[in-house]
Design a protein around this motif. Structure first.
Motif, PDB file in Angstrom:
ATOM      1  N   GLY A 188       0.790  -1.214   0.000  1.00 53.95           N
ATOM      2  CA  GLY A 188       0.000   0.000   0.000  1.00 53.95           C
ATOM      3  C   GLY A 188       0.821   1.261   0.000  1.00 53.95           C
ATOM      4  O   GLY A 188       2.043   1.234  -0.102  1.00 53.95           O
ATOM      5  N   ASP A 248      -3.969  -3.132  11.509  1.00 51.69           N
ATOM      6  CA  ASP A 248      -4.511  -3.617  10.247  1.00 51.69           C
ATOM      7  C   ASP A 248      -3.451  -3.580   9.152  1.00 51.69           C
ATOM      8  O   ASP A 248      -2.765  -2.571   8.961  1.00 51.69           O
ATOM      9  N   ALA A 280      -3.841  -3.590   5.926  1.00 51.71           N
ATOM     10  CA  ALA A 280      -4.176  -2.771   4.764  1.00 51.71           C
ATOM     11  C   ALA A 280      -4.122  -1.280   5.051  1.00 51.71           C
ATOM     12  O   ALA A 280      -3.680  -0.498   4.194  1.00 51.71           O
ATOM     13  N   ARG A 281      -4.538  -0.858   6.239  1.00 50.25           N
ATOM     14  CA  ARG A 281      -4.694   0.574   6.500  1.00 50.25           C
ATOM     15  C   ARG A 281      -4.021   1.056   7.783  1.00 50.25           C
ATOM     16  O   ARG A 281      -4.057   2.249   8.078  1.00 50.25           O
ATOM     17  N   ALA A 325       2.253  -5.044   7.111  1.00 57.59           N
ATOM     18  CA  ALA A 325       2.091  -5.158   5.661  1.00 57.59           C
ATOM     19  C   ALA A 325       3.335  -5.667   4.950  1.00 57.59           C
ATOM     20  O   ALA A 325       3.611  -5.313   3.814  1.00 57.59           O
ATOM     21  N   GLN A 377      -2.991 -11.364   7.148  1.00 58.51           N
ATOM     22  CA  GLN A 377      -4.291 -10.813   6.784  1.00 58.51           C
ATOM     23  C   GLN A 377      -4.362 -10.704   5.270  1.00 58.51           C
ATOM     24  O   GLN A 377      -3.381 -10.317   4.621  1.00 58.51           O
ATOM     25  N   GLU A 378      -5.496 -11.057   4.703  1.00 62.03           N
ATOM     26  CA  GLU A 378      -5.673 -10.927   3.261  1.00 62.03           C
ATOM     27  C   GLU A 378      -5.961  -9.470   2.917  1.00 62.03           C
ATOM     28  O   GLU A 378      -6.810  -8.827   3.528  1.00 62.03           O
ATOM     29  N   THR A 379      -5.233  -8.952   1.929  1.00 60.84           N
ATOM     30  CA  THR A 379      -5.373  -7.553   1.524  1.00 60.84           C
ATOM     31  C   THR A 379      -5.384  -7.460   0.007  1.00 60.84           C
ATOM     32  O   THR A 379      -4.332  -7.563  -0.627  1.00 60.84           O
ATOM     33  N   ASP A 380      -6.557  -7.296  -0.561  1.00 62.67           N
ATOM     34  CA  ASP A 380      -6.689  -7.119  -2.011  1.00 62.67           C
ATOM     35  C   ASP A 380      -5.944  -8.192  -2.796  1.00 62.67           C
ATOM     36  O   ASP A 380      -5.147  -7.897  -3.694  1.00 62.67           O
ATOM     37  N   ARG A 393       0.243  -8.696   9.952  1.00 59.48           N
ATOM     38  CA  ARG A 393      -0.562  -7.914  10.884  1.00 59.48           C
ATOM     39  C   ARG A 393       0.058  -8.082  12.280  1.00 59.48           C
ATOM     40  O   ARG A 393      -0.089  -9.139  12.904  1.00 59.48           O
TER      41      ARG A 393
END
Length: 211
Positions: A12, A90, A92-93, A106, A147-150, A156
């Motif tokens: 990201g 998280d 992703a974010r 990430a 964690q699954e991210t896109d 995580r």
């Protein structure tokens, strides 16, 4: 979110950087804080929801914070005395959690696992693996989850304070809430890719994992 800077990750854009002080704090969040203090320490972030963090521990409160209604960034957990004892970021974010040159949020799981093993060897610590295969270091109050991210899988980090670090890597006996162990698992020989594994019915009655 308060930060020392911003950094790009494998999955990201630039995100705030939170320094980890093991067993004491992660970024602006200090273990032992009350909920109002946690909210005040996260300017620009809103409380998204509250939830029961595990099937057998109604006294453990989970609070999800994020930058928007569909953008969770940090999950915080409070014990029966209302003290912050666990923080999960998280993939992703969430903010980038940094420790000893490692970027814990990430990252590519296999690469971060090797880096964690290298740091552990150089500092005299030991990487342990819980019953479901997730790695961590009890002495740091650190567990790595995925964690699954896109369409990809990224790390995580889950952190606990000093009073709650004993056996934190052990997902059966440690303090980390059950909801943080559910879902996609670390790739580890002999372990299922998901928990609960296909065909397994856990002994949950009225509780369901919140995410």
């Amino acid at each position: 979110m308060a930060a020392a800077g911003v950094r790009e990750t494998a999955v990201g854009p630039m995100r705030p950087v939170w320094a980890l002080t093991p067993l004491e704090s992660v970024g602006p969040l200090h273990f032992g804080m009350r909920m109002d203090d946690v909210a005040a320490a996260l300017p620009g972030v809103i409380e998204l929801r509250r939830f029961q963090a595990g099937p057998h521990s109604p006294q453990i409160l989970g609070v999800q914070f994020g930058t928007g209604r569909a953008a969770p960034a940090v999950h915080t957990y409070f014990d029966e005395a209302g003290r912050l004892f666990c923080v999960a970021v998280d993939a992703a974010r969430g903010p980038q959690v940094a420790f000893e040159g490692l970027e814990l949020t990430a990252a590519i799981p296999a690469e971060l696992e090797q880096s964690l093993l290298d740091v552990a060897r150089s500092t005299g610590l030991s990487v342990a693996y819980g019953p479901r295969g997730n790695p961590g270091i009890n002495e740091l109050g650190l567990v790595l989850r995925v964690q699954e991210t896109d369409g990809s899988v990224a790390t995580r980090p889950v952190l606990v304070g000093r009073d709650w670090a004993d056996r934190c890597v052990d997902d059966w006996e440690g303090w980390i809430p059950e909801c943080e162990w559910v879902g996609r698992q670390w790739a580890y020989p002999g372990h299922s890719e998901f928990w609960p594994p296909p065909g397994h019915e856990p002994t949950w009655v009225d509780w369901r994992p919140p995410f």
